[in-house]
Design a protein around this motif. Structure first.
Motif, mmCIF file in Angstrom:
data_model
loop_
_atom_site.group_PDB
_atom_site.id
_atom_site.type_symbol
_atom_site.label_atom_id
_atom_site.label_comp_id
_atom_site.label_asym_id
_atom_site.label_seq_id
_atom_site.Cartn_x
_atom_site.Cartn_y
_atom_site.Cartn_z
ATOM 1 N N ARG A 19 0.855 -1.186 0.000
ATOM 2 C CA ARG A 19 0.000 0.000 0.000
ATOM 3 C C ARG A 19 0.884 1.225 0.000
ATOM 4 O O ARG A 19 1.620 1.457 0.964
ATOM 5 C CB ARG A 19 -0.914 0.024 1.211
ATOM 6 C CG ARG A 19 -1.978 1.127 1.153
ATOM 7 C CD ARG A 19 -2.625 1.333 2.500
ATOM 8 N NE ARG A 19 -3.865 2.090 2.409
ATOM 9 C CZ ARG A 19 -4.413 2.711 3.454
ATOM 10 N NH1 ARG A 19 -3.825 2.672 4.634
ATOM 11 N NH2 ARG A 19 -5.554 3.361 3.311
ATOM 12 N N LEU A 20 0.801 1.981 -1.058
ATOM 13 C CA LEU A 20 1.562 3.214 -1.160
ATOM 14 C C LEU A 20 0.718 4.374 -0.638
ATOM 15 O O LEU A 20 -0.496 4.401 -0.832
ATOM 16 C CB LEU A 20 1.959 3.486 -2.603
ATOM 17 C CG LEU A 20 2.704 2.365 -3.335
ATOM 18 C CD1 LEU A 20 3.115 2.841 -4.727
ATOM 19 C CD2 LEU A 20 3.901 1.874 -2.546
ATOM 20 N N SER A 21 1.385 5.310 -0.004
ATOM 21 C CA SER A 21 0.730 6.530 0.469
ATOM 22 C C SER A 21 1.439 7.737 -0.111
ATOM 23 O O SER A 21 2.636 7.688 -0.378
ATOM 24 C CB SER A 21 0.770 6.613 1.996
ATOM 25 O OG SER A 21 0.101 5.531 2.595
ATOM 26 N N CYS A 22 0.691 8.788 -0.291
ATOM 27 C CA CYS A 22 1.265 10.055 -0.755
ATOM 28 C C CYS A 22 0.654 11.165 0.088
ATOM 29 O O CYS A 22 -0.546 11.445 -0.026
ATOM 30 C CB CYS A 22 0.972 10.274 -2.227
ATOM 31 S SG CYS A 22 1.464 11.898 -2.859
ATOM 32 N N ALA A 23 1.475 11.754 0.931
ATOM 33 C CA ALA A 23 1.017 12.833 1.802
ATOM 34 C C ALA A 23 1.310 14.169 1.132
ATOM 35 O O ALA A 23 2.433 14.423 0.680
ATOM 36 C CB ALA A 23 1.722 12.752 3.144
ATOM 37 N N ALA A 24 0.308 15.023 1.088
ATOM 38 C CA ALA A 24 0.440 16.309 0.409
ATOM 39 C C ALA A 24 0.383 17.456 1.409
ATOM 40 O O ALA A 24 -0.494 17.478 2.273
ATOM 41 C CB ALA A 24 -0.677 16.470 -0.613
ATOM 42 N N ASN A 77 -5.239 14.716 3.787
ATOM 43 C CA ASN A 77 -4.390 15.186 2.672
ATOM 44 C C ASN A 77 -3.533 14.051 2.113
ATOM 45 O O ASN A 77 -2.338 14.242 1.823
ATOM 46 C CB ASN A 77 -3.482 16.345 3.115
ATOM 47 C CG ASN A 77 -4.203 17.667 3.121
ATOM 48 O OD1 ASN A 77 -5.427 17.725 3.196
ATOM 49 N ND2 ASN A 77 -3.450 18.753 3.072
ATOM 50 N N THR A 78 -4.121 12.909 1.960
ATOM 51 C CA THR A 78 -3.370 11.726 1.557
ATOM 52 C C THR A 78 -4.110 10.958 0.469
ATOM 53 O O THR A 78 -5.340 10.811 0.523
ATOM 54 C CB THR A 78 -3.109 10.802 2.753
ATOM 55 O OG1 THR A 78 -2.396 11.530 3.759
ATOM 56 C CG2 THR A 78 -2.287 9.596 2.348
ATOM 57 N N VAL A 79 -3.336 10.482 -0.493
ATOM 58 C CA VAL A 79 -3.869 9.586 -1.518
ATOM 59 C C VAL A 79 -3.133 8.261 -1.390
ATOM 60 O O VAL A 79 -1.954 8.222 -1.018
ATOM 61 C CB VAL A 79 -3.716 10.202 -2.920
ATOM 62 C CG1 VAL A 79 -2.260 10.421 -3.295
ATOM 63 C CG2 VAL A 79 -4.410 9.344 -3.964
ATOM 64 N N TYR A 80 -3.837 7.186 -1.690
ATOM 65 C CA TYR A 80 -3.295 5.844 -1.523
ATOM 66 C C TYR A 80 -3.336 5.084 -2.841
ATOM 67 O O TYR A 80 -4.165 5.342 -3.711
ATOM 68 C CB TYR A 80 -4.100 5.070 -0.484
ATOM 69 C CG TYR A 80 -4.214 5.753 0.843
ATOM 70 C CD1 TYR A 80 -5.331 6.518 1.176
ATOM 71 C CD2 TYR A 80 -3.197 5.644 1.800
ATOM 72 C CE1 TYR A 80 -5.446 7.158 2.391
ATOM 73 C CE2 TYR A 80 -3.298 6.280 3.024
ATOM 74 C CZ TYR A 80 -4.426 7.028 3.318
ATOM 75 O OH TYR A 80 -4.525 7.665 4.525
ATOM 76 N N LEU A 81 -2.456 4.116 -2.954
ATOM 77 C CA LEU A 81 -2.511 3.174 -4.056
ATOM 78 C C LEU A 81 -2.287 1.782 -3.474
ATOM 79 O O LEU A 81 -1.201 1.480 -2.990
ATOM 80 C CB LEU A 81 -1.455 3.480 -5.117
ATOM 81 C CG LEU A 81 -1.536 2.611 -6.380
ATOM 82 C CD1 LEU A 81 -2.831 2.916 -7.143
ATOM 83 C CD2 LEU A 81 -0.326 2.845 -7.281
ATOM 84 N N GLN A 82 -3.340 0.985 -3.483
ATOM 85 C CA GLN A 82 -3.254 -0.393 -3.018
ATOM 86 C C GLN A 82 -2.845 -1.274 -4.191
ATOM 87 O O GLN A 82 -3.520 -1.284 -5.221
ATOM 88 C CB GLN A 82 -4.613 -0.847 -2.474
ATOM 89 C CG GLN A 82 -4.644 -2.288 -1.993
ATOM 90 C CD GLN A 82 -3.824 -2.515 -0.743
ATOM 91 O OE1 GLN A 82 -3.808 -1.689 0.158
ATOM 92 N NE2 GLN A 82 -3.108 -3.642 -0.698
ATOM 93 N N LEU A 83 -1.747 -1.984 -4.016
ATOM 94 C CA LEU A 83 -1.209 -2.833 -5.065
ATOM 95 C C LEU A 83 -1.380 -4.284 -4.643
ATOM 96 O O LEU A 83 -0.771 -4.736 -3.672
ATOM 97 C CB LEU A 83 0.275 -2.560 -5.293
ATOM 98 C CG LEU A 83 0.724 -1.235 -5.931
ATOM 99 C CD1 LEU A 83 0.412 -0.047 -5.039
ATOM 100 C CD2 LEU A 83 2.200 -1.270 -6.242
ATOM 101 N N ASN A 84 -2.210 -5.019 -5.343
ATOM 102 C CA ASN A 84 -2.439 -6.434 -5.063
ATOM 103 C C ASN A 84 -1.992 -7.295 -6.247
ATOM 104 O O ASN A 84 -1.841 -6.797 -7.358
ATOM 105 C CB ASN A 84 -3.923 -6.695 -4.783
ATOM 106 C CG ASN A 84 -4.416 -5.999 -3.534
ATOM 107 O OD1 ASN A 84 -3.665 -5.776 -2.585
ATOM 108 N ND2 ASN A 84 -5.699 -5.663 -3.522
#
Length: 123
Positions: A19-24, A77-84
Motif C-alpha cells: 500500500r503506497l501513500s502520498c502525503a500532500a 491530505n493523503t492519496v493511496y494506491l493499493q497494489l495487489n
C-alpha cells in the motif's frame, strides 16, 4: 509550494501486496486531482491510476486494472494506491502527482510531483 511525499514501497514476492501513500502539504488538497505514475529502469514514465477531487471517479491503466486501487482521504491530505497480485513487471519507482485541472488525468501534465518510492517484485 506543494510538497508530495510518497511512502510504502519495498520488496515483495510476486502475488504479494503493498500500500503506497502520498502525503500532500497543500492548501485545498480536495481541489486537486491526484495521479500515480511509475517508471521502470530504462523505460518512460507511465500512467498507473488517477482519482478526482472527491474520489468519485477513478482511472486505471489496463495493465493494473483489477489489481490496483486508488483512493484518497481529503481529511488527511493523503492519496493511496493499493497494489495487489503484484507481478515482477510492476517493479518500478512509483510517483504521485497533483493536478488542479481535472482534464487529461492519464497524461503527465500534472502540476506537482513527488520524489517517488521504489517497488520491487521478485519472481
Amino acid at each position: 509550494q506543494v510538497q508530495l511525499v510518497e511512502s510504502g514501497g519495498g520488496l515483495v514476492q510476486a502475488g504479494g501486496s503493498l500500500r503506497l501513500s502520498c502525503a500532500a502539504s497543500v492548501r485545498a488538497f480536495s481541489s486537486y486531482a491526484m495521479g500515480w505514475f511509475r517508471q521502470a529502469p530504462g523505460q518512460e514514465r507511465e500512467f498507473v491510476a488517477a482519482i478526482t477531487w472527491s474520489g468519485g471517479i477513478t482511472y486505471y491503466a489496463e495493465s493494473v486494472k483489477g489489481r490496483f486501487t486508488v483512493s484518497r482521504d481529503n481529511a488527511k491530505n493523503t492519496v493511496y494506491l493499493q497494489l495487489n497480485s503484484l507481478k515482477p513487471e510492476d517493479t518500478a519507482v512509483y510517483y504521485c502527482a497533483a493536478k488542479y485541472s481535472h482534464s487529461a488525468l492519464k497524461l503527465m501534465t500534472y502540476d506537482y510531483w513527488g520524489q517517488g518510492t521504489q517497488v520491487s517484485v521478485s519472481s
